[in-house]
Motif scaffolding. Structure first.
Motif, PDB file in Angstrom:
ATOM      1  N   SER A 291      -9.341   0.367   0.757  1.00 56.74           N
ATOM      2  CA  SER A 291      -8.686  -0.085  -0.409  1.00 56.74           C
ATOM      3  C   SER A 291      -9.239  -1.676  -0.907  1.00 56.74           C
ATOM      4  O   SER A 291      -9.994  -2.440  -0.147  1.00 56.74           O
ATOM      5  N   ALA A 292      -9.286  -1.757  -2.258  1.00 57.26           N
ATOM      6  CA  ALA A 292      -9.981  -2.926  -2.860  1.00 57.26           C
ATOM      7  C   ALA A 292      -9.250  -4.112  -2.456  1.00 57.26           C
ATOM      8  O   ALA A 292      -9.983  -5.202  -2.351  1.00 57.26           O
ATOM      9  N   GLY A 293      -7.975  -3.856  -2.296  1.00 56.32           N
ATOM     10  CA  GLY A 293      -7.239  -5.107  -2.101  1.00 56.32           C
ATOM     11  C   GLY A 293      -7.224  -5.434  -0.450  1.00 56.32           C
ATOM     12  O   GLY A 293      -6.253  -6.144  -0.060  1.00 56.32           O
ATOM     13  N   GLU A 294      -7.694  -4.664   0.345  1.00 54.44           N
ATOM     14  CA  GLU A 294      -7.644  -4.994   1.825  1.00 54.44           C
ATOM     15  C   GLU A 294      -6.072  -4.994   2.454  1.00 54.44           C
ATOM     16  O   GLU A 294      -5.702  -5.688   3.052  1.00 54.44           O
ATOM     17  N   LEU A 295      -5.658  -3.757   2.022  1.00 58.21           N
ATOM     18  CA  LEU A 295      -4.215  -3.609   2.269  1.00 58.21           C
ATOM     19  C   LEU A 295      -3.487  -3.094   3.468  1.00 58.21           C
ATOM     20  O   LEU A 295      -4.386  -2.720   4.032  1.00 58.21           O
ATOM     21  N   ILE A 296      -2.337  -3.433   3.825  1.00 55.67           N
ATOM     22  CA  ILE A 296      -1.958  -3.291   5.098  1.00 55.67           C
ATOM     23  C   ILE A 296      -0.447  -2.777   5.042  1.00 55.67           C
ATOM     24  O   ILE A 296       0.059  -3.372   3.916  1.00 55.67           O
ATOM     25  N   PHE A 297       0.064  -2.118   5.864  1.00 51.58           N
ATOM     26  CA  PHE A 297       1.625  -1.934   5.900  1.00 51.58           C
ATOM     27  C   PHE A 297       2.388  -3.201   6.705  1.00 51.58           C
ATOM     28  O   PHE A 297       1.688  -3.548   7.812  1.00 51.58           O
ATOM     29  N   ASP A 298       3.282  -3.969   5.835  1.00 53.63           N
ATOM     30  CA  ASP A 298       3.990  -4.989   6.545  1.00 53.63           C
ATOM     31  C   ASP A 298       5.265  -4.442   6.881  1.00 53.63           C
ATOM     32  O   ASP A 298       6.232  -4.422   6.002  1.00 53.63           O
ATOM     33  N   THR A 299       5.356  -4.277   8.150  1.00 59.02           N
ATOM     34  CA  THR A 299       6.710  -3.546   8.725  1.00 59.02           C
ATOM     35  C   THR A 299       7.742  -4.589   9.612  1.00 59.02           C
ATOM     36  O   THR A 299       8.698  -3.926   9.870  1.00 59.02           O
ATOM     37  N   GLU A 300       7.104  -5.857   9.908  1.00 62.34           N
ATOM     38  CA  GLU A 300       8.095  -6.587  10.728  1.00 62.34           C
ATOM     39  C   GLU A 300       8.178  -7.942  10.306  1.00 62.34           C
ATOM     40  O   GLU A 300       6.946  -8.563   9.620  1.00 62.34           O
TER      41      GLU A 300
ATOM     42  N   GLN B 167       9.231  -4.443   5.167  1.00 60.27           N
ATOM     43  CA  GLN B 167      10.078  -3.216   5.086  1.00 60.27           C
ATOM     44  C   GLN B 167       9.223  -2.146   6.186  1.00 60.27           C
ATOM     45  O   GLN B 167       8.194  -1.665   5.744  1.00 60.27           O
ATOM     46  N   PRO B 168      10.228  -1.647   7.175  1.00 65.71           N
ATOM     47  CA  PRO B 168       9.618  -0.438   7.796  1.00 65.71           C
ATOM     48  C   PRO B 168       9.727   0.428   7.021  1.00 65.71           C
ATOM     49  O   PRO B 168      10.424   0.638   5.839  1.00 65.71           O
ATOM     50  N   PHE B 169       9.066   1.805   7.626  1.00 65.46           N
ATOM     51  CA  PHE B 169       8.977   2.853   6.740  1.00 65.46           C
ATOM     52  C   PHE B 169      10.807   3.313   6.689  1.00 65.46           C
ATOM     53  O   PHE B 169      11.343   3.485   7.654  1.00 65.46           O
ATOM     54  N   GLN B 170      10.819   3.935   5.614  1.00 65.19           N
ATOM     55  CA  GLN B 170      12.222   4.765   5.269  1.00 65.19           C
ATOM     56  C   GLN B 170      11.856   6.001   4.472  1.00 65.19           C
ATOM     57  O   GLN B 170      11.603   5.778   3.318  1.00 65.19           O
ATOM     58  N   GLY B 171      12.261   7.113   5.139  1.00 65.47           N
ATOM     59  CA  GLY B 171      11.788   8.434   4.130  1.00 65.47           C
ATOM     60  C   GLY B 171      13.112   9.106   3.566  1.00 65.47           C
ATOM     61  O   GLY B 171      14.147   8.525   3.831  1.00 65.47           O
ATOM     62  N   ASP B 172      12.901   9.845   2.742  1.00 61.70           N
ATOM     63  CA  ASP B 172      13.947  10.668   2.318  1.00 61.70           C
ATOM     64  C   ASP B 172      14.293  11.876   3.167  1.00 61.70           C
ATOM     65  O   ASP B 172      13.517  11.868   4.291  1.00 61.70           O
ATOM     66  N   ALA B 173      14.806  12.954   2.859  1.00 54.89           N
ATOM     67  CA  ALA B 173      15.131  14.145   3.551  1.00 54.89           C
ATOM     68  C   ALA B 173      13.894  14.966   4.035  1.00 54.89           C
ATOM     69  O   ALA B 173      13.941  15.786   4.835  1.00 54.89           O
ATOM     70  N   THR B 174      12.912  14.962   2.992  1.00 53.37           N
ATOM     71  CA  THR B 174      11.756  15.473   3.361  1.00 53.37           C
ATOM     72  C   THR B 174      10.420  14.733   4.157  1.00 53.37           C
ATOM     73  O   THR B 174       9.713  15.488   4.693  1.00 53.37           O
TER      74      THR B 174
END
Length: 167
Positions: free
Chosen positions: A60-69, A79-86
Motif C-alpha cells: 500500500s502507498a500509505g504503509e498500512l497496518i492493522f491496529d488491533t491492540e 479495533q480487533p477484527f469483528q465480522g458479520d455472520a458471513t
C-alpha cells in the motif's frame, strides 16, 4: 468450465476504468470510519462461490497496518477484527499487514463486511496516522479464494479504496 472462462477474463481486466464499468464482479471496498474502519465485500458473479479472501497491505502507498491492540503498533484508537455472520478470521496480530478472512460460501447477490482498525505509518500524512485517506490504500492487494480450491482471483486497490475483479 465457467470458472476457467471467468479466470481468463479476469486476467485481462486490469485498468481502473475497466473496473468501474463491469457489472458482474467481486469487489472489496474500504470505508474509513471512526472509531472503526470497514471492509465491504460484494459478490455479483453467477456460478461462483467465494470461500475466502486475503488482504495484503504491504504494497500500500500509505504503509498500512492493522491496529488491533491498545498501545501497540498503531496510533490511539484500535479495533480487533469483528465480522458479520458471513465473515470469520483468526486473531489478527497488532501491526500485521495481512489478514485471511473465511467466507461462508458466499454466492452471487450476497454482501458481507467486517470491521478492523487500519492505520498508516507515513511520517507525514494528510489526516495523521490514525485515519486512512485518499490513495493510501492504493497498491494493497486482495486475493479471492473460490470453491474449487485451486483458483485465486487477485485485484489491486485503487486510489478510491476499491479492489475489483470483473467477469
Amino acid at each position: 468450465m465457467l470458472k476457467r472462462l471467468f479466470l481468463a477474463i479476469c486476467v485481462g481486466v486490469i485498468g481502473s476504468a475497466a473496473q468501474s464499468e463491469c457489472m458482474r464482479a467481486l469487489t472489496v471496498t474500504f470505508v474509513e470510519g471512526a472509531p472503526t474502519d470497514r471492509f465491504e465485500i460484494i459478490h455479483t458473479v453467477t456460478g461462483l462461490t467465494l470461500t475466502g479472501l486475503r488482504i495484503d497491505l504491504a504494497p500500500s502507498a500509505g504503509e498500512l497496518i492493522f491496529d488491533t491492540e491498545d498501545g501497540g503498533a498503531g496510533v490511539e484508537v484500535y479495533q480487533p477484527f469483528q465480522g458479520d455472520a458471513t465473515t470469520r478470521a483468526a486473531k489478527v496480530a497488532d501491526g500485521a499487514e495481512m489478514i485471511d478472512v473465511e467466507l461462508s460460501r458466499m454466492q452471487a447477490g450476497q454482501r458481507a463486511h467486517f470491521t478492523i482498525d487500519v492505520d498508516d505509518r507515513m511520517a507525514s500524512s494528510e489526516l495523521g496516522q490514525i485515519r486512512v485517506t485518499g490513495g493510501e490504500l492504493k497498491g494493497a492487494t486482495v486475493a479471492f479464494s473460490v470453491d474449487d480450491g485451486n483458483a485465486q482471483l487477485k485485484a489491486v486497490f485503487d486510489a478510491d479504496n476499491r479492489a475489483k475483479v470483473c467477469a
